[in-house]
Design an enzyme around this catalytic site. Structure first.
Site, PDB file in Angstrom:
ATOM      1  CG  ASP A  20      -1.725   1.218   1.404  1.00 34.78           C
ATOM      2  OD1 ASP A  20      -2.415   1.584   0.432  1.00 34.78           O
ATOM      3  OD2 ASP A  20      -1.680   1.827   2.476  1.00 34.78           O
ATOM      4  CG  ASP A  22      -1.762   7.609   0.496  1.00 35.54           C
ATOM      5  OD1 ASP A  22      -0.795   8.348   0.293  1.00 35.54           O
ATOM      6  OD2 ASP A  22      -2.676   7.445  -0.334  1.00 35.54           O
ATOM      7  CD  GLU A 315       8.936   7.727  29.727  1.00 39.90           C
ATOM      8  OE1 GLU A 315       9.451   7.161  30.708  1.00 39.90           O
ATOM      9  OE2 GLU A 315       7.765   7.529  29.350  1.00 39.90           O
TER      10      GLU A 315
END
Length: 383
Positions: A20, A22, A315
């Site tokens: 695919d 997008d 983090e």
């Protein structure tokens, strides 16, 4: 590896890949959101992204119809498409490849693996988008748009047409998709399907897929009988470096207290676009503190499934034992490599063990010339 995946790797070997576009190869989500914000504001409406799942993987007409209905716009679907199409066309040049996309296409092309591109978007739109990415068009033996088949995804028509044009049996095809309609289409075509969900915290919905991965960085082609990547180094994947910095802030209060691992948290304010470009996961690199020097670091980006963060966070764990806190001090990071995707853990102890393992991997890898050279980057010492 799950039992399902182990079986698939032994018995479901593939000969070609159908991708695919997008949300799978191109990071179009941000562009779609920005364009919808502009257009809906003309109607006095506000796009906040909560309805993104309703348009993901749909044909342009279906997606437009969903927006018109949900926002009760005083226009027809056709009129809405005529208004939004020029706005999209102006943005195609700004769409970036998703992390791992160029790497995957180059790898498959270099190993002679036939590839097809199959998208619900019109063929003209597909070719316009990929024209801004060097070598993409020539990588695909077949390109199929939603306007070339009777029914778009979740119908299998597009994938079956791709297999026929590739002269391959459907069972020999591996589909890589980010949306539920795409996964449904691939399985209806009796193909093997790897899902790479483009919306966060949605992996549990992709049960029909043969494998669900966090990003294209985590794809292991050898599981499907395809040539393996050869760029992993001592459990790490080298990346083009990227940079982020800001004052150290107080985080959730669990780094030192709960995990015994003090993290130097950065605010995500102003970095939403940068964070959207990079998949959640564990990365590593170098950390510069304005008055203390440069240190090795390993960091997580994401939602930390064990604690179920509500927002995507950064983090970093600086791999050095400090005697005092340094809240407010300027922290500069260079991210040079990737270790693994985000994962949930059955216990706090297993999470802590994995974090320490990540730290050990980063400590060792950053001694390699491939990564150690970045320690001298001027960015780390600027304030």
């Amino acid at each position: 590896m799950t039992e399902k995946m182990a079986t698939a790797s032994l018995t479901k070997l593939v000969r070609c890949v159908i991708l695919d576009l997008d949300g799978t190869l191109l990071n179009t989500d941000g562009i779609v959101g920005n364009v919808l914000k502009v257009l809906l504001s003309r109607y006095g409406k506000q796009w906040d992204g909560r309805e993104a799942h309703k348009i993901l993987g749909k044909t342009p007409f279906e997606a437009a119809a969903a927006v018109v209905e949900d926002y009760q716009l005083p226009c027809s679907t056709i009129e809405f498409i005529s208004q939004i199409s020029p706005l999209f066309s102006d943005q195609w040049c700004n769409i970036k490849a998703l992390p791992g996309a160029n790497r995957l296409l180059k790898h498959l092309k270099n190993h002679g693996v036939p590839m097809a591109l199959a998208s619900n978007s019109p063929k003209e739109s597909i070719e316009a988008k990929i024209s801004y990415h060097d070598g993409w068009k020539s990588s695909f033996s077949v390109i199929i748009g939603g306007d070339e088949v009777r029914t778009g995804k979740p119908s299998p028509d597009m994938f079956l047409e791709a297999a026929e044009r590739l002269s391959m049996e459907p069972s020999s095809c591996l589909v890589i998709e980010d949306s539920l309609p795409g996964v449904t289409a691939g399985k209806a075509a009796e193909m093997q399907v790897v899902a790479v969900p483009s919306l966060p915290k949605q992996s549990h919905l992709y049960t029909a897929a043969d494998e669900v991965i966090n990003s294209l960085l985590d794809l292991r082609p050898e599981k499907w009988g395809l040539p393996p990547f050869e760029d992993w180094v001592d459990g790490t994947l080298p990346l083009d470096p990227w940079y982020i910095g800001g004052p150290v802030i107080k985080g959730f209060g669990r780094g030192s207290k709960v995990l015994g691992i003090p993290t130097a948290n950065l605010s995500t304010k102003g970095y939403s676009d940068l964070l959207a470009e990079h998949p959640s996961g564990v990365y590593f690199g170098w950390a510069g503190l304005s008055s203390r020097g440069v240190f090795k670091m390993v960091m997580s980006i994401g939602w930390n499934p064990y604690f179920d963060n509500k927002e995507k966070t950064i983090e970093p764990w600086i791999l050095y034992k400090f005697d005092e806190d340094f809240y407010g001090e300027e922290l500069r990071l260079i991210i040079v490599g990737y270790i693994r995707p985000e994962a949930n853990f059955p216990s706090l102890e297993s999470l802590i063990a994995k974090i320490h393992e990540d730290g050990e991997i980063a400590e060792k890898a950053l001694e390699l010339p491939l990564y150690s050279s970045y320690k001298n980057d001027p960015y780390l010492r600027s304030s």
